[in-house]
Design an enzyme around this catalytic site. Sequence first.
Site, PDB file in Angstrom:
ATOM      1  N   HIS A 103       0.622  -1.366   0.055  1.00 51.05           N
ATOM      2  CA  HIS A 103      -0.064  -0.360   0.314  1.00 51.05           C
ATOM      3  C   HIS A 103       0.505   1.331   0.171  1.00 51.05           C
ATOM      4  CE1 HIS A 103       0.296  -1.613   4.053  1.00 51.05           C
ATOM      5  NE2 HIS A 103       0.502  -0.129   4.792  1.00 51.05           N
ATOM      6  N   HIS A 105       1.298   5.740   1.359  1.00 49.92           N
ATOM      7  CA  HIS A 105       0.048   6.406   2.039  1.00 49.92           C
ATOM      8  C   HIS A 105       0.103   7.570   1.138  1.00 49.92           C
ATOM      9  CE1 HIS A 105       0.604   4.302   6.088  1.00 49.92           C
ATOM     10  NE2 HIS A 105       1.377   3.120   4.803  1.00 49.92           N
TER      11      HIS A 105
HETATM   12  P1  DGP Z   1       1.850   0.356   7.422  1.00 46.68           P
HETATM   13  O1  DGP Z   1       2.140  -1.049   6.791  1.00 46.68           O
HETATM   14  O2  DGP Z   1       3.254   0.419   8.021  1.00 46.68           O
HETATM   15  O3  DGP Z   1       2.086   1.351   6.177  1.00 46.68           O
HETATM   16  O4  DGP Z   1       0.515   1.003   8.442  1.00 46.68           O
HETATM   17  C1  DGP Z   1      -0.665   0.525   7.984  1.00 46.68           C
HETATM   18  C2  DGP Z   1      -1.616   1.335   7.909  1.00 46.68           C
HETATM   19  O5  DGP Z   1      -2.994   0.416   7.945  1.00 46.68           O
HETATM   20  C3  DGP Z   1      -1.497   1.723   8.925  1.00 46.68           C
HETATM   21  O6  DGP Z   1      -1.419   3.872   8.863  1.00 46.68           O
HETATM   22  C4  DGP Z   1      -3.085   1.605   9.940  1.00 46.68           C
HETATM   23  C5  DGP Z   1      -3.457   1.571   8.536  1.00 46.68           C
HETATM   24  N1  DGP Z   1      -5.176   0.132   9.036  1.00 46.68           N
HETATM   25  C6  DGP Z   1      -4.241  -0.666  10.171  1.00 46.68           C
HETATM   26  N2  DGP Z   1      -5.155  -1.863  10.358  1.00 46.68           N
HETATM   27  C7  DGP Z   1      -6.713  -1.192   8.760  1.00 46.68           C
HETATM   28  C8  DGP Z   1      -7.660  -1.296   8.985  1.00 46.68           C
HETATM   29  O7  DGP Z   1      -8.568  -2.557   9.372  1.00 46.68           O
HETATM   30  N3  DGP Z   1      -8.681  -0.654   8.285  1.00 46.68           N
HETATM   31  C9  DGP Z   1      -7.501   0.715   7.797  1.00 46.68           C
HETATM   32  N4  DGP Z   1      -8.541   1.449   6.716  1.00 46.68           N
HETATM   33  N5  DGP Z   1      -6.781   0.625   8.095  1.00 46.68           N
HETATM   34  C10 DGP Z   1      -6.230   0.076   8.907  1.00 46.68           C
END
Ligand code: DGP
Length: 141
Positions: A103, A105
């Site tokens: 993903h 951001h």
């Molecule tokens: P990273 O793997 O470090 O790029 O971060 C994961 C991101 O995903 C973090 O900013 C929080 C977000 N996140 C975690 N769980 C969920 C979820 O269930 N739904 C959504 N929309 N975002 C989530």
Amino acid sequence: MPSYDPNNIFAKILRGELPCHKVYEDDKVLAFLDIMPRAPGHTLVLPKAAARNLLDVEADDLAAVATAAQKIAKASMAVFNAEGVTLQQFNEGAGGQVVFHLHIHVIPRKAGVPMKPPATEKEKPEVLSDQALRLSAVLKA
Ligand code: DGP
């Protein structure tokens, strides 16, 4: 590198098993709001294809995600009155990755306003719904 885990939370969102505040979708990409935004409008842009991160994604899926991230960055400038946009993308635990489906951001920014630390505070669902509606409306226009 470990193999792709089809039970990661974003894979469940992609399969419709868990909800999300969707802002954009095409045949290769899904984008939805981060539930713990570092700034208002913080969006996650994912390939629909199974990819753990940048290190195993197919080039055409990466291109589709990058193109969608650009569209969302431009739309979020208008919707959130942003003065800039920060893109972040983490690979493996050592690289800061927490959820192991690729993903990007997309984080709208205002001058002098620091981002919140990662994954600190869950945003209210009604706030995310309103933001997703406004962002998706601009992206569809
Ligand atoms: P990273 O793997 O470090 O790029 O971060 C994961 C991101 O995903 C973090 O900013 C929080 C977000 N996140 C975690 N769980 C969920 C979820 O269930 N739904 C959504 N929309 N975002 C989530």
